[in-house]
Design a protein around this motif. Structure first.
Motif, PDB file in Angstrom:
ATOM      1  N   HIS A 116      47.756  -5.762  30.288  1.00  0.00           N
ATOM      2  CA  HIS A 116      47.371  -6.627  31.691  1.00  0.00           C
ATOM      3  C   HIS A 116      48.093  -7.759  30.662  1.00  0.00           C
ATOM      4  O   HIS A 116      48.034  -8.648  31.918  1.00  0.00           O
ATOM      5  N   LEU A 117      48.008  -7.416  29.641  1.00  0.00           N
ATOM      6  CA  LEU A 117      48.122  -9.398  28.863  1.00  0.00           C
ATOM      7  C   LEU A 117      49.951  -9.621  29.061  1.00  0.00           C
ATOM      8  O   LEU A 117      49.839 -10.693  29.566  1.00  0.00           O
ATOM      9  N   SER A 118      50.656  -8.434  29.483  1.00  0.00           N
ATOM     10  CA  SER A 118      51.797  -7.779  29.606  1.00  0.00           C
ATOM     11  C   SER A 118      52.212  -8.626  31.048  1.00  0.00           C
ATOM     12  O   SER A 118      52.848  -9.254  31.467  1.00  0.00           O
ATOM     13  N   LEU A 119      51.397  -8.208  32.335  1.00  0.00           N
ATOM     14  CA  LEU A 119      51.221  -8.678  33.255  1.00  0.00           C
ATOM     15  C   LEU A 119      51.357 -10.441  34.351  1.00  0.00           C
ATOM     16  O   LEU A 119      51.397 -10.743  35.068  1.00  0.00           O
ATOM     17  N   THR A 120      50.637 -10.772  32.991  1.00  0.00           N
ATOM     18  CA  THR A 120      50.646 -12.641  32.865  1.00  0.00           C
ATOM     19  C   THR A 120      52.236 -13.331  33.392  1.00  0.00           C
ATOM     20  O   THR A 120      51.638 -14.160  33.556  1.00  0.00           O
ATOM     21  N   LYS A 121      52.707 -12.465  32.948  1.00  0.00           N
ATOM     22  CA  LYS A 121      54.078 -13.171  32.937  1.00  0.00           C
ATOM     23  C   LYS A 121      55.215 -12.025  34.368  1.00  0.00           C
ATOM     24  O   LYS A 121      56.201 -12.761  34.580  1.00  0.00           O
ATOM     25  N   HIS A 122      54.336 -11.784  35.167  1.00  0.00           N
ATOM     26  CA  HIS A 122      54.737 -11.123  36.432  1.00  0.00           C
ATOM     27  C   HIS A 122      54.877 -12.024  37.909  1.00  0.00           C
ATOM     28  O   HIS A 122      54.866 -13.932  37.615  1.00  0.00           O
ATOM     29  N   SER A 123      56.178 -11.421  38.356  1.00  0.00           N
ATOM     30  CA  SER A 123      56.588 -12.435  39.715  1.00  0.00           C
ATOM     31  C   SER A 123      55.450 -13.113  40.076  1.00  0.00           C
ATOM     32  O   SER A 123      55.922 -13.874  41.417  1.00  0.00           O
ATOM     33  N   SER A 124      54.948 -12.078  40.932  1.00  0.00           N
ATOM     34  CA  SER A 124      53.439 -12.215  42.246  1.00  0.00           C
ATOM     35  C   SER A 124      51.947 -12.949  41.374  1.00  0.00           C
ATOM     36  O   SER A 124      52.008 -12.918  40.069  1.00  0.00           O
ATOM     37  N   ALA A 125      51.942 -13.892  42.260  1.00  0.00           N
ATOM     38  CA  ALA A 125      50.974 -15.620  41.571  1.00  0.00           C
ATOM     39  C   ALA A 125      49.310 -14.210  41.633  1.00  0.00           C
ATOM     40  O   ALA A 125      48.574 -14.184  41.048  1.00  0.00           O
ATOM     41  N   SER A 126      49.375 -13.223  42.826  1.00  0.00           N
ATOM     42  CA  SER A 126      48.192 -11.795  42.505  1.00  0.00           C
ATOM     43  C   SER A 126      47.791 -11.098  41.320  1.00  0.00           C
ATOM     44  O   SER A 126      47.063 -11.060  41.064  1.00  0.00           O
ATOM     45  N   THR A 127      49.342 -10.693  41.041  1.00  0.00           N
ATOM     46  CA  THR A 127      49.385  -9.788  39.702  1.00  0.00           C
ATOM     47  C   THR A 127      49.063 -10.374  38.943  1.00  0.00           C
ATOM     48  O   THR A 127      48.027 -10.316  37.567  1.00  0.00           O
ATOM     49  N   ARG A 128      49.325 -11.960  38.779  1.00  0.00           N
ATOM     50  CA  ARG A 128      49.025 -12.467  37.707  1.00  0.00           C
ATOM     51  C   ARG A 128      47.319 -13.120  37.119  1.00  0.00           C
ATOM     52  O   ARG A 128      46.908 -13.064  36.613  1.00  0.00           O
ATOM     53  N   LYS A 129      47.185 -13.265  38.332  1.00  0.00           N
ATOM     54  CA  LYS A 129      45.510 -13.689  38.585  1.00  0.00           C
ATOM     55  C   LYS A 129      44.288 -12.440  38.323  1.00  0.00           C
ATOM     56  O   LYS A 129      43.647 -12.127  37.502  1.00  0.00           O
ATOM     57  N   ASP A 130      45.199 -11.313  39.324  1.00  0.00           N
ATOM     58  CA  ASP A 130      44.377 -10.032  38.967  1.00  0.00           C
ATOM     59  C   ASP A 130      44.094  -9.734  36.738  1.00  0.00           C
ATOM     60  O   ASP A 130      43.019  -9.014  36.557  1.00  0.00           O
ATOM     61  N   ALA A 131      45.587  -9.565  36.061  1.00  0.00           N
ATOM     62  CA  ALA A 131      45.719  -9.505  35.222  1.00  0.00           C
ATOM     63  C   ALA A 131      44.932 -10.186  34.584  1.00  0.00           C
ATOM     64  O   ALA A 131      44.113  -9.767  33.789  1.00  0.00           O
TER      65      ALA A 131
ATOM     66  N   SER B  40      49.697 -13.877  20.470  1.00  0.00           N
ATOM     67  CA  SER B  40      49.878 -12.974  20.817  1.00  0.00           C
ATOM     68  C   SER B  40      49.341 -13.312  21.982  1.00  0.00           C
ATOM     69  O   SER B  40      50.108 -13.683  23.639  1.00  0.00           O
ATOM     70  N   VAL B  41      47.748 -13.214  21.884  1.00  0.00           N
ATOM     71  CA  VAL B  41      47.553 -14.132  23.246  1.00  0.00           C
ATOM     72  C   VAL B  41      47.068 -14.834  23.589  1.00  0.00           C
ATOM     73  O   VAL B  41      47.639 -15.323  24.815  1.00  0.00           O
ATOM     74  N   PHE B  42      47.383 -15.779  23.281  1.00  0.00           N
ATOM     75  CA  PHE B  42      47.320 -17.581  23.398  1.00  0.00           C
ATOM     76  C   PHE B  42      48.846 -17.992  24.444  1.00  0.00           C
ATOM     77  O   PHE B  42      49.305 -18.281  25.274  1.00  0.00           O
ATOM     78  N   THR B  43      50.460 -16.890  23.038  1.00  0.00           N
ATOM     79  CA  THR B  43      51.619 -16.901  24.187  1.00  0.00           C
ATOM     80  C   THR B  43      51.512 -16.809  25.290  1.00  0.00           C
ATOM     81  O   THR B  43      52.293 -16.720  26.004  1.00  0.00           O
ATOM     82  N   TYR B  44      50.945 -15.781  25.732  1.00  0.00           N
ATOM     83  CA  TYR B  44      51.117 -15.351  27.215  1.00  0.00           C
ATOM     84  C   TYR B  44      50.284 -15.645  27.850  1.00  0.00           C
ATOM     85  O   TYR B  44      50.917 -16.618  29.238  1.00  0.00           O
TER      86      TYR B  44
END
Length: 348
Positions: free
Chosen positions: A61-76, A93-97
């Motif tokens: 889910h940390l990697s999903l914070t870079k997803h193109s969808s805003a709803s996916t980033r919010k859910d992550a 690494s947490v703060f890098t994401y």
């Protein structure tokens, strides 16, 4: 015989097929059958029945914070908020994401991120203030006004932390950079600050530097009034906290007792080494090739803020005319900076 057969086969290409009602149209000779039937599909590297460990799921889910969808980033971010590990397991690494999301295009993502920052333990946040400050400065200078407004909330969160070491890291390491960002917001002339990062600055030259003329362009928001400036209160609160932290001494009772010891000369206290400062005279650039002024001690911060104080005071004077919460903050900050200006003049 053979030639007759070849002629018959050639004529097939020119024979028009007669379609009959209720009959399926014949498929062309070039048709390729793509349908297939299988009882199971094998996916060697994936399985819907695989059970993830907590760390694997968190990293996913940390990697999903870079997803193109805003709803996916919010859910992550919501998943990270609900499954936040202990302070010892929260590494860089947490703060890098998540830190780049401070200037995210989606308001709901920024709001969720702010809630996540509030939930992170202070001891886990402290070692990564410098990384976070980079994206805060980026957000303060963002083109979108709502992003700048929300970035002030992140800055206030750090500056108002109960652990004084957290905001002081931001103050000592990013004094010039943050003041420059505020100069862009409030239309100050920050040329003295940018010159300090590229040229060697001495105490005498900085103290004697003439401040830039502060005209109508130096008022908050330029031609726009404070009332029309989005989240002007948040920007002013952050500025007040930042200047108060940087231009005030934060000494413990033990440190104050050491300072208040009877001395042979009444001026001795002025020349004591600053407490908890690793390089008190780094601003002089005596032993370093980098001539940029260091801001770990309060004296250097006084020197740097002196040339832009008239601009800041004119900015606050225009803000006091707005009244309400904005006027109250501007008055408090004005009273504080007048005392600072008096202290600077007495030293000169």
């Amino acid at each position: 015989m053979g030639s007759a057969k070849k002629k018959k086969e050639k004529r097939k290409d020119f024979v028009k097929t007669k379609l009959k009602v209720g009959k399926t149209k014949p498929k062309p000779t070039a048709h390729t059958e793509l349908g297939f039937k299988a009882k199971s599909i094998g996916l060697p590297s994936q399985s819907i029945t695989k059970s993830f460990t907590s760390s694997e799921s968190f990293n996913h889910h940390l990697s999903l914070t870079k997803h193109s969808s805003a709803s996916t980033r919010k859910d992550a971010l919501l998943f990270l908020l609900n499954h936040l590990p202990t302070a010892e397991k929260i590494d860089s690494s947490v703060f890098t994401y998540i830190a780049p999301l401070i200037s995210d295009q989606s308001a709901s993502v920024r709001s969720t991120l702010l809630t996540l920052f509030k939930a992170i333990p202070r001891e886990a946040l402290a070692p990564h203030i410098h990384t976070i400050s980079i994206y805060i400065r980026s957000g303060l200078t963002h083109l979108q006004e709502d992003v700048r407004a929300d970035t002030a909330k992140f800055l206030n969160l750090i500056l108002k932390s109960s652990d004084i070491n957290i905001p002081m890291q931001l103050v000592t390491r990013s004094w010039i950079s943050v003041l420059t960002c505020f100069g862009g917001l409030f239309h100050w002339d920050v040329q003295p600050l940018t010159a300090a990062t590229t040229q060697p600055t001495s105490a005498n030259s900085a103290a004697s530097a003439k401040p830039a003329k502060a005209g109508a362009k130096n008022k908050i928001g330029g031609s726009v009034s404070l009332e029309g400036m989005k989240n002007a209160t948040g920007h002013l609160e952050a500025l007040f906290s930042f200047l108060k932290l940087g231009l005030s001494e934060h000494l413990s009772d033990e440190e104050k007792a050491r300072r208040d010891l009877p001395l042979c000369n009444s001026d001795t206290a002025k020349h004591l080494l600053p407490v908890n400062t690793t390089a008190p005279y780094a601003r002089l650039g005596l032993f370093s090739a980098n001539k940029a002024m260091a801001t770990e001690d309060i004296g250097a911060r006084y020197i740097l803020v002196a040339p832009i104080l008239p601009d800041i005071l004119k900015t606050l004077a225009s803000g006091r005319l707005e009244g309400g919460e904005i006027g109250r903050i501007c008055k408090q900050l004005t009273d504080f900076l007048v005392d600072v200006q008096t202290s600077i003049e007495s030293v000169q």
